[in-house]
Design a protein around this motif. Sequence first.
Motif, PDB file in Angstrom:
ATOM      1  N   TYR A  74       2.249  -1.452   2.248  1.00  0.00           N
ATOM      2  CA  TYR A  74       2.523  -0.723   1.394  1.00  0.00           C
ATOM      3  C   TYR A  74       2.133  -1.091  -0.099  1.00  0.00           C
ATOM      4  O   TYR A  74       2.151  -0.531  -1.046  1.00  0.00           O
ATOM      5  N   TYR A  75       2.401  -2.518  -0.204  1.00  0.00           N
ATOM      6  CA  TYR A  75       2.260  -3.053  -1.422  1.00  0.00           C
ATOM      7  C   TYR A  75       0.835  -3.839  -1.833  1.00  0.00           C
ATOM      8  O   TYR A  75       0.517  -4.438  -0.683  1.00  0.00           O
ATOM      9  N   ASP A  76       0.322  -3.761  -2.750  1.00  0.00           N
ATOM     10  CA  ASP A  76      -0.695  -4.718  -3.202  1.00  0.00           C
ATOM     11  C   ASP A  76      -0.367  -6.097  -3.599  1.00  0.00           C
ATOM     12  O   ASP A  76       0.998  -6.407  -3.666  1.00  0.00           O
ATOM     13  N   ARG A  77      -1.063  -7.012  -3.931  1.00  0.00           N
ATOM     14  CA  ARG A  77      -0.779  -8.329  -4.235  1.00  0.00           C
ATOM     15  C   ARG A  77      -0.193  -8.250  -5.726  1.00  0.00           C
ATOM     16  O   ARG A  77       0.388  -9.243  -6.226  1.00  0.00           O
ATOM     17  N   ASP A  78      -0.435  -7.232  -6.604  1.00  0.00           N
ATOM     18  CA  ASP A  78       0.320  -7.057  -7.860  1.00  0.00           C
ATOM     19  C   ASP A  78       1.778  -6.149  -7.660  1.00  0.00           C
ATOM     20  O   ASP A  78       2.232  -5.682  -8.780  1.00  0.00           O
ATOM     21  N   TRP A  79       2.066  -6.046  -6.540  1.00  0.00           N
ATOM     22  CA  TRP A  79       3.435  -5.319  -6.236  1.00  0.00           C
ATOM     23  C   TRP A  79       3.524  -3.732  -6.537  1.00  0.00           C
ATOM     24  O   TRP A  79       4.450  -3.168  -6.970  1.00  0.00           O
ATOM     25  N   LYS A  80       2.430  -3.393  -6.433  1.00  0.00           N
ATOM     26  CA  LYS A  80       2.060  -1.896  -6.723  1.00  0.00           C
ATOM     27  C   LYS A  80       2.188  -1.250  -5.552  1.00  0.00           C
ATOM     28  O   LYS A  80       1.403  -1.478  -4.640  1.00  0.00           O
ATOM     29  N   PRO A  81       3.138  -0.178  -5.275  1.00  0.00           N
ATOM     30  CA  PRO A  81       3.067   0.517  -4.126  1.00  0.00           C
ATOM     31  C   PRO A  81       2.193   1.469  -4.032  1.00  0.00           C
ATOM     32  O   PRO A  81       1.591   2.057  -4.937  1.00  0.00           O
ATOM     33  N   MET A  82       1.619   1.703  -2.632  1.00  0.00           N
ATOM     34  CA  MET A  82       0.867   2.812  -2.248  1.00  0.00           C
ATOM     35  C   MET A  82       1.408   4.131  -2.452  1.00  0.00           C
ATOM     36  O   MET A  82       2.624   4.480  -2.453  1.00  0.00           O
ATOM     37  N   SER A  83       0.783   5.370  -2.710  1.00  0.00           N
ATOM     38  CA  SER A  83       1.227   6.489  -3.070  1.00  0.00           C
ATOM     39  C   SER A  83       1.855   7.048  -1.756  1.00  0.00           C
ATOM     40  O   SER A  83       1.381   6.247  -0.360  1.00  0.00           O
ATOM     41  N   GLY A  84       3.123   7.746  -1.660  1.00  0.00           N
ATOM     42  CA  GLY A  84       3.570   8.359  -0.508  1.00  0.00           C
ATOM     43  C   GLY A  84       2.927   9.024   0.338  1.00  0.00           C
ATOM     44  O   GLY A  84       2.875   8.916   1.724  1.00  0.00           O
ATOM     45  N   ASP A  85       1.927   9.920   0.056  1.00  0.00           N
ATOM     46  CA  ASP A  85       0.928  10.570   0.883  1.00  0.00           C
ATOM     47  C   ASP A  85      -0.029   9.820   1.726  1.00  0.00           C
ATOM     48  O   ASP A  85      -0.363   9.778   2.810  1.00  0.00           O
ATOM     49  N   ARG A  86      -0.442   8.819   0.852  1.00  0.00           N
ATOM     50  CA  ARG A  86      -1.576   7.912   1.466  1.00  0.00           C
ATOM     51  C   ARG A  86      -0.913   6.753   2.541  1.00  0.00           C
ATOM     52  O   ARG A  86      -1.290   6.723   3.555  1.00  0.00           O
ATOM     53  N   PHE A  87       0.350   6.440   2.131  1.00  0.00           N
ATOM     54  CA  PHE A  87       1.048   5.653   3.199  1.00  0.00           C
ATOM     55  C   PHE A  87       1.699   6.499   4.427  1.00  0.00           C
ATOM     56  O   PHE A  87       1.269   5.808   5.427  1.00  0.00           O
ATOM     57  N   ALA A  88       1.932   7.689   4.326  1.00  0.00           N
ATOM     58  CA  ALA A  88       1.948   8.619   5.396  1.00  0.00           C
ATOM     59  C   ALA A  88       0.810   8.611   6.368  1.00  0.00           C
ATOM     60  O   ALA A  88       0.923   8.772   7.424  1.00  0.00           O
TER      61      ALA A  88
END
Length: 178
Positions: free
Chosen positions: A36-50
């Motif tokens: 879910y998180y990249d190395r910079d603590w940016k979360p993935m979009s909800g749609d992409r995560f699902a």
Amino acid sequence: MDRTVIVGCGGSGKTTFARRLGELLAAPVTHLDALYYDRDWKPMSGDRFATLQHELVASPSWVIDGNYASTLPIRLGRADTVVFLDLSPVACLWGITRRRLHRVLRDRAGRQNAQTGMYDRITWEFVRYVWNYRRSMAPRVRGLIAEHAGDAQVHVVRSRRAAEALLTHIAEQVSRRT
């Protein structure tokens, strides 16, 4: 035990349990925090995560650890086993503290941390979340399990000792099959 979901509070031991279970079952393990998180603590979009979770659960064998209640039904709908690590707040806070100390000592020894995830960021908000998990989040998780897990075998584990006993039991079952 081909498709296992592991849920529980931060510090309950989801990642360790998942890793050990994956080794026992020779199944691929996915830690959702690292996804879910990249190395910079940016979360993935909800749609992409699902979408990624739909792809993961389409596989015949997997172990996936992580909460993410909004997408938990995706995992529960395909799971044949659910492990809910329902440890006390004190046990979870101790788990977070031990993990943090281990990482600090390891990093000082010059070893790199290859994983990312929420557990690397301890804030007062996170501590409050852990402390209140059993009262605020656990009922929602239980409800999602009841609604979406179908015929999956559900294990509610309330201590680290019980988690170890469950892993031992699974190891015995696996060795009987081989």
